[in-house]
Motif scaffolding. Structure first.
Motif, PDB file in Angstrom:
ATOM      1  N   ILE A  85      36.975  41.201  32.658  1.00 39.88           N
ATOM      2  CA  ILE A  85      36.634  39.845  33.250  1.00 39.88           C
ATOM      3  C   ILE A  85      35.771  39.315  32.163  1.00 39.88           C
ATOM      4  CG2 ILE A  85      34.707  39.015  34.710  1.00 39.88           C
ATOM      5  CD1 ILE A  85      35.515  41.272  36.792  1.00 39.88           C
ATOM      6  N   GLU A  89      36.431  35.704  30.678  1.00 41.68           N
ATOM      7  CA  GLU A  89      35.409  34.509  30.785  1.00 41.68           C
ATOM      8  C   GLU A  89      35.579  33.798  29.324  1.00 41.68           C
ATOM      9  OE1 GLU A  89      31.998  36.177  33.758  1.00 41.68           O
ATOM     10  OE2 GLU A  89      32.040  36.729  31.688  1.00 41.68           O
ATOM     11  N   GLN A 694      38.725  29.901  45.564  1.00 47.70           N
ATOM     12  CA  GLN A 694      39.069  31.427  45.138  1.00 47.70           C
ATOM     13  C   GLN A 694      40.197  31.988  45.676  1.00 47.70           C
ATOM     14  OE1 GLN A 694      36.537  33.045  42.867  1.00 47.70           O
ATOM     15  NE2 GLN A 694      35.993  31.015  42.418  1.00 47.70           N
ATOM     16  N   VAL A 804      43.631  32.909  34.252  1.00 48.37           N
ATOM     17  CA  VAL A 804      42.754  33.622  35.474  1.00 48.37           C
ATOM     18  C   VAL A 804      43.689  34.511  36.363  1.00 48.37           C
ATOM     19  CG1 VAL A 804      40.795  31.903  35.170  1.00 48.37           C
ATOM     20  CG2 VAL A 804      42.726  31.733  36.973  1.00 48.37           C
ATOM     21  N   LEU A 807      42.258  37.819  36.686  1.00 46.12           N
ATOM     22  CA  LEU A 807      41.091  37.845  37.244  1.00 46.12           C
ATOM     23  C   LEU A 807      41.002  37.668  38.736  1.00 46.12           C
ATOM     24  CD1 LEU A 807      38.392  37.695  35.886  1.00 46.12           C
ATOM     25  CD2 LEU A 807      38.388  35.403  36.001  1.00 46.12           C
ATOM     26  N   ILE A 810      42.291  40.977  40.161  1.00 42.13           N
ATOM     27  CA  ILE A 810      40.726  42.106  40.086  1.00 42.13           C
ATOM     28  C   ILE A 810      39.937  41.762  41.264  1.00 42.13           C
ATOM     29  CG2 ILE A 810      38.590  42.512  39.073  1.00 42.13           C
ATOM     30  CD1 ILE A 810      40.229  42.189  36.334  1.00 42.13           C
ATOM     31  N   GLN A 811      39.786  40.237  41.405  1.00 47.18           N
ATOM     32  CA  GLN A 811      39.023  39.788  42.628  1.00 47.18           C
ATOM     33  C   GLN A 811      39.208  40.438  44.106  1.00 47.18           C
ATOM     34  OE1 GLN A 811      38.383  35.577  43.976  1.00 47.18           O
ATOM     35  NE2 GLN A 811      36.471  35.882  42.874  1.00 47.18           N
ATOM     36  N   ARG A 834      31.246  38.708  39.665  1.00 52.23           N
ATOM     37  CA  ARG A 834      31.721  38.367  38.138  1.00 52.23           C
ATOM     38  C   ARG A 834      32.840  37.629  38.044  1.00 52.23           C
ATOM     39  NH1 ARG A 834      29.547  40.686  33.650  1.00 52.23           N
ATOM     40  NH2 ARG A 834      30.699  39.067  32.855  1.00 52.23           N
ATOM     41  N   SER A 835      33.892  38.120  38.818  1.00 53.84           N
ATOM     42  CA  SER A 835      35.085  37.226  38.798  1.00 53.84           C
ATOM     43  C   SER A 835      35.038  35.859  39.253  1.00 53.84           C
ATOM     44  CB  SER A 835      36.288  38.122  39.536  1.00 53.84           C
ATOM     45  OG  SER A 835      35.931  38.407  40.943  1.00 53.84           O
ATOM     46  N   ASN A 839      36.865  32.366  37.377  1.00 53.28           N
ATOM     47  CA  ASN A 839      37.603  31.385  38.327  1.00 53.28           C
ATOM     48  C   ASN A 839      37.006  29.926  38.421  1.00 53.28           C
ATOM     49  OD1 ASN A 839      39.627  33.635  38.735  1.00 53.28           O
ATOM     50  ND2 ASN A 839      38.486  34.182  40.526  1.00 53.28           N
TER      51      ASN A 839
END
Length: 847
Positions: A85, A89, A694, A804, A807, A810-811, A834-835, A839
């Motif tokens: 992450i 970023e 998201q 992303v 990401l 992961i989320q 954090r994710s 995004n």
């Protein structure tokens, strides 16, 4: 620039540079983990191929761990995910910086919507004089808000600024150094930012971007359109400011904070003048001139650093005028243009820099009034009517002392008392309007007017515009009636006369879209604007319509030039005022080239609308009926979705909604009202829209649109809609903006939800409408792909979505673990939060 040229230039200036500089990330100084750059492509590929095959995020992440790592424990795996992450970023920041650095080369001075193009067109069509007439009193106002759609810490903002500059110079050594710094600099605020933190973050842009940008743009307007007999008005481009003044739903904005922010704005503009003057004096070193400017420098210095000293814009101008006289009379006008540029900026920015607005919810004002009445009137506020309450507050001669109250009543009264002080220090323009959210009744405006009187203001001393904000469907419907009643009320009419017979009215696109769906909200606001225009004209009032637009189409955003250029003659066009927040500040107004270009786009949209005649702007009766019909059909479809018993539970359990308030992005809570239970009406538009974003579902930006189009197609009337699209700029803009929302959707990410026992049916309803909306809009436009006519935007979205995708995996993986109650809940919740950042920042206008 031709289509193919733009694509090739984008490839060279953005894609290629991203590939080159991205390789520098390989050496970023990450603790304990140096192989992130090697692993990331594998996670991307596992995600891309996995989603195409219908795998869920948990399967994809498990395969990634098994095939590409030797990690065994949950702790090791989550540690790796946090590092990934961090890496992504910073990739987002790098791509932002590269794309922003290429802006000037990807956009030409002669593009549609630029001043040069406006001048050429006005010359060709013999409309130069008409354009100058429009410029006499027309202006734009961009109002910066701190709505939490992006919040880089100030340290990261400064690196971004420097990185963009280094990329423009192609300085690999400097870029490498800044990327090293970026690797070590925290992206996350340890604590929630305070409203003062948010204000200082945006003041950074005022000082280092907008002071020069607006000054240079005004000079450009003057050089292009000015004549011996015509000088464009200095209020043509204005800035507004909400951080520190917007207390709607934000208990951390207090009277004390408002005072502090007003002072920071005053100090910031004086510092900008002091720096400007220092450079100016290097050229204006002539006898008689240098002495005047030296004295001015001392005055500015004292006003900045001595608490008991202040200076007004008139005092600054007095010195400039004296210096100007000496240059003309004794020094042949040498460098006079430099001094006049400084003078113009003082006239533009005064001692306020940006106008600080107060905003509060109408329901809070009513609580305050009720509290005052209970303690001071002897009347029972619960048992008397609204009319009786209004009669008492407008007619009583009681002057209140804030110390007689506590809580919100005390703070509200203190804030109103402080306005006089702020206006004295910053100038009247420093704080000159009070905005009332959730307005839907005449009392909402009159309560605020009455509060000024209760704080000892004589009616002639209320130097404030009182601005109703109509934002819900009910509020928009009531707008015309409320304004008619106000215009016909003698006490308020006298107030308007003292304010130059001008009334600002704000319209909330964000909450309107959340409430009514995309098409219905936009049409409702269009009609409300027409009604407000007519009722204002009928009462000889100059109305200024202020649009509370978010970044994406789902919050009333999208392409602003196209939107304002498409409004017909039935909507007042005295001034364009819009809110800008979050990613839109950094992505649309984040550096001088972008800001100048986009300020120009707004300015020319309003001028073109009046000066050039275009039949596509004015809706015929038949076109209006058709849009109305489509809006009602789509509203019914969207209302059915809102009424679905799974609507709020789906957002609570399957999206990131509940994590927005824990992210330390912004100071404001994510919902109005206290308590843990979430009700639809209490949801704020930003976390609402952001949660859909998201999930890569973007529901508010398209839901119901495809259904409405298909309904007319089934009736054999699709040709009517095609004619509407070709004949109406307004409708075309809505279609293209909705396409942007769909283009940023990616349903394979959540395919797994269709098998969920609780939410499968609800997910399918959304997915089917997405497919239908995409099919119908492509058929309507004859495009082969979404955003076909916007190659640069489409390409940018494509690369950002690629960055992303890991990401998002992961989320979703973390959300699934939380839902299944597996493993370390605290660690997975932190992963979700954090994710969110990467995004949000990559999408730029996602909320």
């Amino acid at each position: 620039m031709r289509y193919e040229e733009k694509i090739e230039k984008f490839r060279q200036l953005v894609e290629n540079k991203f590939q080159i500089y991205n390789s520098l990330f390989m050496s970023l100084p990450y603790d304990k983990m140096s192989n992130i750059g090697m692993l990331l492509p594998f996670l991307y590929e596992e995600s891309r191929v996995g989603y195409e095959k219908g795998k869920n995020p948990e399967e994809i992440m498990d395969e990634f761990f098994t095939k590409h790592t030797e990690l065994e424990t949950e702790e090791q795996k989550t540690e790796l995910l946090f590092k990934i992450i961090q890496y992504i970023e910073r990739q987002v920041v790098l791509f932002d910086s590269i794309e922003d650095a290429a802006f000037a080369e990807l956009h030409s001075e002669s593009d549609a919507g630029t001043l040069m193009q406006l001048h050429e067109r006005a010359s060709q069509e013999h409309q130069l004089e008409a354009t100058r007439q429009k410029m006499k009193d027309f202006g734009i106002k961009v109002v910066f808000t701190a709505h939490p759609t992006q919040f880089y810490p100030n340290s990261v903002q400064r690196i971004l600024h420097d990185l963009r500059t280094a990329i423009m110079k192609d300085s690999v050594t400097e870029i490498d150094m800044l990327l090293q710094q970026l690797g070590k600099t925290p992206f996350v605020n340890k604590e929630k930012p305070t409203p003062l933190d948010e204000a200082m973050s945006i003041i950074f842009y005022l000082r280092y971007v907008y002071y020069d940008t607006i000054g240079e743009l005004y000079k450009k307007v003057k050089n292009s359109f000015g004549t011996d007999s015509f000088v464009p008005n200095q209020d043509m481009i204005q800035l507004g400011f909400w951080p520190g003044g917007d207390r709607d739903g934000n208990p951390f904005v207090t009277a004390e904070i408002t005072l502090k922010v007003a002072e920071e704005l005053r100090l910031s503009i004086l510092k900008s003048y002091y720096e400007h003057l220092k450079n100016l004096r290097r050229r204006l070193s002539f006898r008689g001139v240098s002495e005047i400017l030296e004295t001015l420098g001392h005055e500015l210095y004292d006003a900045i650093f001595k608490d008991d000293q202040s200076i007004t814009s008139d005092q600054i101008l007095k010195y400039i005028n004296a210096a100007e006289k000496v240059i003309i009379e004794q020094h042949n006008g040498l460098f006079l243009n430099l001094l006049q540029d400084f003078k113009d900026r003082v006239k533009i920015f005064g001692t306020h820099f940006a106008t600080l607005d107060i905003r509060q919810d109408s329901r809070v004002h009513q609580e305050v009034i009720d509290d005052i009445m209970t303690k001071k009137s002897g009347l029972n506020s619960e048992s008397i009517s609204i009319e009786e309450k209004l009669k008492w507050v407008l007619e009583t001669d009681i002057i209140l002392d804030p110390d007689d109250f506590d809580g919100i009543t005390k703070d509200t009264l203190e804030n109103i008392y402080n306005i006089k002080y702020i206006q004295k220090r910053n100038g009247e323009q420093g704080l000159s309007r009070y905005i009332i959210s959730n307005s839907d009744h005449i009392k909402d405006v009159l309560n605020v007017f009455a509060l000024f009187k209760l704080c000892g203001y004589q009616e002639e001393d209320i130097n404030m515009d009182i601005v109703p904000l109509f934002e819900t469907m009910e509020g928009l419907d009531a707008g015309e009636k409320v304004m008619r009643q106000l215009y016909e009320l003698p006490v308020y009419r006298k107030h308007l006369e003292r304010r130059g017979n001008a009334q600002t009215i704000m319209l909330g696109f964000s909450d309107g879209t959340k409430d009514g769906g995309y098409l219905k909200a936009n049409w409702e606001i269009y009609e409300t604007k027409e009604q407000l225009t007519k009722v204002s004209e009928d009462h000889d009032i100059k109305v200024i319509l202020f649009d509370g637009r978010g970044g994406p189409p789902a919050r009333g955003g999208g392409k602003t030039h196209d939107f304002y250029a498409s409004q017909g003659k039935t909507i007042a066009n005295n001034k364009i005022e819009i809110t800008i927040q979050g990613q839109t500040i950094t992505s649309v107004f984040g550096n001088k080239d972008q800001a100048k270009y986009n300020f120009e786009q707004l300015l020319t949209a309003g001028i073109e609308n009046d000066v050039f005649k275009n039949a596509k702007k004015d809706l015929s009766k038949k076109e209006r009926q058709l849009i109305e019909e489509l809006a009602e059909i789509s509203f019914k479809k969207y209302s059915d979705l809102k009424a679905h018993p799974m609507f709020v539970p789906y957002l609570q359990e399957m999206s990131t909604l509940e994590y927005y308030g824990k992210t330390n992005i912004g100071s404001r809570p994510t919902k109005r009202g206290a308590g843990n239970a979430i009700k639809f009406e209490d949801l704020r538009a930003i976390p609402f829209v952001g949660s859909w974003s998201q999930l890569k579902q973007n529901v508010p930006g398209f839901f119901g649109f495809g259904f409405a189009l298909n309904a007319l197609k089934k009736e054999g009337r699709f040709d009517e809609v095609i004619d509407l699209y070709k004949g109406s700029d307004f409708f075309k803009t809505l279609v293209l903006n909705s396409m942007m929302s769909m283009n940023k959707s990616y349903f394979p990410l959540t395919y797994y939800m269709k098998n969920n026992a609780k939410f499968g049916e609800f997910w399918t309803v959304i997915f089917e409408e997405y497919k239908l909306s995409k099919t119908m809009t492509l058929e309507l436009t004859s495009f082969k792909m979404l955003m076909e006519e916007e190659p640069l935007s489409r390409k940018s979205v494509q690369i950002r979505e690629k960055i992303v995708l890991p990401l998002l995996s992961i989320q979703q993986y973390a959300l699934i673990k939380i839902q299944k109650k597996e493993g370390n809940k605290e660690a997975y919740e932190k992963l979700v939060m954090r994710s969110l950042f990467g995004n949000i920042n990559a999408s730029r206008n996602s909320a």
